[in-house]
Design a protein around this motif. Structure first.
Motif, PDB file in Angstrom:
ATOM      1  N   LEU A  79       0.889  -1.079   0.029  1.00  0.00           N
ATOM      2  CA  LEU A  79       0.009  -0.044   0.078  1.00  0.00           C
ATOM      3  C   LEU A  79       0.732   1.261   0.074  1.00  0.00           C
ATOM      4  O   LEU A  79       0.655   2.262  -0.735  1.00  0.00           O
ATOM      5  N   SER A  80       2.121   1.288   0.671  1.00  0.00           N
ATOM      6  CA  SER A  80       2.809   2.282   0.654  1.00  0.00           C
ATOM      7  C   SER A  80       3.711   2.478  -0.924  1.00  0.00           C
ATOM      8  O   SER A  80       3.583   3.729  -1.051  1.00  0.00           O
ATOM      9  N   GLN A  81       3.737   1.606  -1.378  1.00  0.00           N
ATOM     10  CA  GLN A  81       4.259   1.542  -2.658  1.00  0.00           C
ATOM     11  C   GLN A  81       3.384   2.317  -3.619  1.00  0.00           C
ATOM     12  O   GLN A  81       3.228   3.217  -4.547  1.00  0.00           O
ATOM     13  N   GLN A  82       2.004   1.740  -3.525  1.00  0.00           N
ATOM     14  CA  GLN A  82       0.790   2.256  -4.476  1.00  0.00           C
ATOM     15  C   GLN A  82       0.435   3.621  -4.083  1.00  0.00           C
ATOM     16  O   GLN A  82       0.223   4.341  -5.438  1.00  0.00           O
ATOM     17  N   ARG A  83       0.757   4.142  -3.011  1.00  0.00           N
ATOM     18  CA  ARG A  83       0.321   5.503  -2.740  1.00  0.00           C
ATOM     19  C   ARG A  83       1.457   6.581  -2.620  1.00  0.00           C
ATOM     20  O   ARG A  83       1.534   7.719  -1.958  1.00  0.00           O
ATOM     21  N   SER A  84       2.729   6.027  -3.034  1.00  0.00           N
ATOM     22  CA  SER A  84       3.980   6.766  -2.945  1.00  0.00           C
ATOM     23  C   SER A  84       4.228   7.376  -1.441  1.00  0.00           C
ATOM     24  O   SER A  84       4.741   8.471  -1.514  1.00  0.00           O
TER      25      SER A  84
END
Length: 921
Positions: A400-405
């Motif tokens: 999720l952190s990768q998806q939301r940068s």
């Protein structure tokens, strides 16, 4: 914990802010002098600036202070300035009799802020930087005043009149001259108030002001419950006399429980309740969150829960309260309450309050901070010993952190996964992030758990450095040092050209990482949240105001008050608690590293540095670990009597902590003492208790499980149950191999060699001793290597006198390390083995030089008497009797034989009731 997002509505100009603006005008008048009148020195001028800075930081009030409260605070600046400043302040406020006066006042303020042309500024001129904290405050006040309509200006003028009237009614208490025309001024103000402005909003506001005037309330920030919240503050307030009388009793009754209402306690009764601002409320909550993490289960659960419920009821917008209830439940091991409060916190605040994480480029404002919620949930599962659930949740947080940068959350999540992998035993590499994380999937080959941990540590450090998260970088350096301490770095790729590798750990890398971590921790200021600093500054200033400083605190002639002034000046820049904990952890890790390498003096020195400099600011668990290391040092080098005396003191401090290391230490000392004195039943009971302390979940509490199995095998060995002891040791070896506990594997192999030596199968014990030596060399376990070398020499001696020469060479090789860093038991074993070599060597004549054999035996017997190690002490006296018999010294032979008989009888017939230490069991 991190900073708290500031709540509240828009910035509004109030009479209190007008007073602060007037004080700023006194601080920086448009005059060409370095120190304006009435300040006599630069230090006085700077101290007044700090006072103004604290006032501006606490301007967003829950209950805004009255004029008499402000005057009370100004009294602490010093009597030399107090009279002049208060006279000028009340005079300027009382002179505001019309809207034109207000316009003129703020025009003067605009002139202070703007100043002359920068090119014409002289060197000694006092100027106010528009971008400074005071300048920004003035600009906000000017903007708020310019946005007021004429009706709003009249309202402000009326409020200023009421604001002054309350202070003037009590002016004899401040020894100020009363103004006779105050009633006339109020009549003039009422004319503006009674103007027919035909504005219904203005009429409603007027009614509210009149109602507030009758109720003698202050301007409130939380308009839904000002009375109740003020009552809460007043109820918790403690006077100076009560605090002085009850302080010592509280410390005696609960020395390690942080008082839940310390931030509410104010000393000066005349100054009123100082916990009124939003900054102070958030500062109080941050202070309590740090206290919960520091004191753990020793923190008062029910008393603090009552306060949190009151705050939650009276100020529902303080979502931070839910997070503190979560922490309170977490450290008291209440899983369901912790989970419920964590869900409530993120349901109400969406993770936008209470964290220093930088905003990601997208998604946070729309969806909240679900990735941070997952990070907290994963850490909660890790705390409660649920490694699988924690790893699943943290893996989802990575995605999720990768998806939301959200790079910051990703860096912290990777650090949490590294901590989990280093603390939890995981036997298989499948399922750890898998293909969801590119740095691992890009390698293109299957990696072991340790290799994945190495990759994640490097990636977490890289991200933290790119985001300039200094504390996280420092924590990663400590984690890397811990990894290098117990792991041999191997190539990640299984194909391609291979360079020659030295398959050993590198102590130089460990020291390098520790030094880098210490250096980066010192640069914490670049990462500190301004919200945290501002709130802590405001709370610290208002607390510092309550300390009596005297009238001459600002004078240069008074030397006795210099320490107070110094403390005040350095207070806003004090080192935060998390940074102090990292500093302390670095010294504890240094002590652990030297303990692993086998340097007892350096272990003790680093532990003493931690206990002296960092124990007050660190958590109870870290302090307990430091006490544990020091008491273990006493037991090894001074004997059990000294250790149990120190343990008794430590128990009073740390026994209330759940899963206390002091309880583990007590069981370890009892087991060692029981084995040495022949109390095998008690030793087995202690082993059972150690096994019960460990979690039943696979991979959790691996260190404790290893400790319990090792001691169980040693107990069976002491009972001469060799086959059962070997079976337990073999099972433990398989577990260590499965979970890659390589340092522990060396100890298990050495134990197997000891079992075969005592069972009479010395030939079978040689491979285990040699394998243990190989592990010790790979991991630089110098003291354990010396112990393994000694065991190897004893095995060669067991094979006959023909191998005495070889055994003597091995002992001489290990003796410098043993004598320099070994404890009483290890040194005694070395002396006895050395004496055996001399007795077995046909080239050495005992009759010609008996002291060569008797000196080491005497030293061994003295050290074993301190430990009350009956078996080895009996062996030493038995060898001494043999030597005395060869020499014909019959009296000394009989004395040695009597000592041997005494120790054998004590070993065969132990009596718990006669043992002053074990009888307390």
């Amino acid at each position: 914990m991190g900073g708290v997002v500031k709540g509240g509505g828009a910035f509004a100009i109030t009479p209190h802010k007008v007073s602060v603006c007037i004080l700023i005008h006194m601080y920086a008048p448009p005059a060409l002098m370095s120190v304006p009148f009435p300040f006599s020195s630069v230090s006085q001028h700077n101290r007044f600036a700090l006072f103004l800075l604290a006032l501006t930081k606490s301007c967003d009030d829950i209950l805004e202070p009255k004029l008499d409260d402000l005057i009370n605070q100004m009294r602490e600046i010093g009597d030399l300035l107090y009279q002049w400043l208060t006279d000028q302040l009340i005079s300027r406020l009382s002179s505001l009799s019309s809207p034109d006066d207000l316009f003129n006042l703020f025009s003067e303020m605009r002139g202070i802020l703007t100043g002359p042309d920068p090119g014409a500024v002289e060197d000694d001129q006092v100027s106010l930087d528009p971008n400074s904290n005071l300048g920004m405050f003035l600009r906000r006040c000017l903007l708020s005043f310019n946005l007021l309509c004429f009706e709003g200006v009249c309202h402000l003028l009326t409020n200023i009149g009421l604001y002054c009237k309350e202070a003037l009614s009590s002016c004899p208490a401040y020894e100020l001259p009363c103004l006779d025309d105050s009633s006339n001024d109020m009549e003039a103000l009422s004319e503006y108030e009674n103007m027919d402005l035909e504005n219904i909003v203005f009429e409603k506001v007027t009614e509210e002001i009149e109602a507030r005037k009758k109720a003698s309330e202050k301007v409130s920030f939380h308009l839904h419950a000002p009375n109740a919240l003020f009552g809460l503050v007043e109820d918790i307030e403690v006077s100076a006399v009560q605090k002085a009388k009850q302080g010592d009793k509280y410390k005696e009754a609960c020395p390690y429980v942080h008082p839940p209402n310390d931030a509410f306690r104010e000393v000066d009764a005349k100054a009123g309740a100082f916990l009124r601002t939003n900054w102070q409320m958030q500062g109080y909550l941050m202070e309590q969150s740090d206290a919960i993490e520091k004191y753990g289960s020793s923190f008062s659960l029910n008393a603090f829960e009552i306060i949190l419920r009151q705050l939650q009821k009276l100020a529902p917008e303080l979502h931070r309260v839910h997070f503190l209830r979560y922490l309170n439940s977490l450290y008291h091991d209440d899983y369901f309450a912790a989970l419920e409060n964590l869900h409530r916190y993120f349901d109400y605040s969406a993770g936008t309050e209470g964290f220093d994480f930088a905003q990601s480029s997208m998604g946070c404002n729309i969806f909240g901070r679900y990735e941070i919620a997952l990070l907290c949930l994963g850490m909660m599962h890790f705390h409660f010993g649920h490694p699988k659930q924690a790893l699943e949740v943290l893996t989802e947080a990575v995605c999720l952190s990768q998806q939301r940068s959200n790079d910051t959350c990703l860096a912290y999540t990777l650090a949490a996964i590294c901590n989990l992998l280093s603390e939890i035993g995981i036997s298989t590499a499948t399922g750890i992030l898998g293909s969801s994380y590119s740095p691992i999937s890009s390698i293109g080959t299957s990696l072991s758990v340790q290799q994945q941990l190495f990759v994640l540590l490097k990636e977490s450090s890289r991200r933290a450095e790119s985001l300039k998260l200094k504390r996280l970088v420092a924590a990663n350096h400590l984690a890397m040092a811990k990894f290098d301490l117990t792991h041999v770095q191997r190539p990640l790729l299984s194909f391609g050209p291979k360079n020659s590798m030295n398959l050993k750990t590198c102590p130089t890398n460990v020291c390098k990482e520790l030094r880098l971590g210490y250096h980066l921790i010192s640069e914490f200021s670049s990462e500190s949240s301004p919200m945290s600093i501002d709130g802590a500054f405001s709370t610290a200033w208002l607390k510092n105001l309550q300390k009596p400083m005297g009238s001459l605190v600002l004078s240069q002639e008074n030397v006795s008050t210099g320490s107070n002034a110094f403390q005040f000046c350095v207070q806003p820049s004090s080192i935060p608690g998390p940074v102090l904990q990292l500093l302390g952890s670095s010294y504890l890790l240094r002590a652990t590293a030297w303990e692993t390498y086998g340097s007892a003096p350096l272990t003790r020195i680093n532990t003493l540095i931690y206990a002296t400099c960092f124990s007050d600011g660190s958590s109870l668990s870290d302090s307990a670990l430091a006490h544990m290391k020091l008491i273990q040092h006493l037991a090894v080098f001074k004997g059990y009597k000294e250790a149990f005396l120190a343990l008794k003191i430590a128990e009073e401090k740390f026994l209330s902590v759940s899963k206390s290391r002091i309880l583990l230490l007590k069981l370890q000392l009892l087991h060692e003492c029981a084995l040495h004195r022949g109390h095998l039943k008690l030793a087995q009971q202690v082993c059972d208790e150690l096994g019960v302390m460990a979690s039943s979940v696979t991979g959790v509490d691996m260190e404790l499980k290893t400790e319990a199995s090792l001691r169980h095998a040693r107990t069976l060995l002491a009972a001469n149950q060799f086959s059962q002891a070997a079976a337990v040791a073999q099972s433990l070896f398989c577990m260590c191999y499965k979970f890659n506990l390589q340092v522990e594997t060396a100890s298990v192999l050495l134990l197997l060699a000891e079992i075969h030596k005592k069972s009479g199968n010395a030939v079978l014990g040689l491979p285990y001793a040699l394998a243990s030596l190989s592990f010790c060399q790979s991991f630089n376990l110098d003291l354990l290597k010396a112990s393994a070398t000694l065991t190897l020499a004893e095995l060669w001696l067991s094979l006959g006198s023909d191998h005495a020469k070889r055994a003597s060479i091995l002992i001489q090789r290990a003796l410098p390390m043993i004598l320099g860093h070994g404890g009483l038991e290890l040194c005694a074993r070395a002396f006895i083995a050395q004496a055996k070599c001399f007795l077995s060597d046909p080239n050495i004549s005992v009759s010609q030089n008996p002291e060569v054999v008797l000196d080491p035996l005497r030293q061994a017997s003295e050290e074993l008497e301190v430990l009350e190690y009956h078996e080895l002490a009996g062996e030493a006296f038995y060898l001494m009797a043999i030597v005395f018999d060869k020499l014909g010294r019959l009296a000394e032979r009989e004395e040695a034989a009597a000592s041997f008989k005494k120790h054998m009888l004590a070993l065969e017939n132990p009596r718990d009731e006669e043992d002053p230490i074990l009888s307390t069991r």
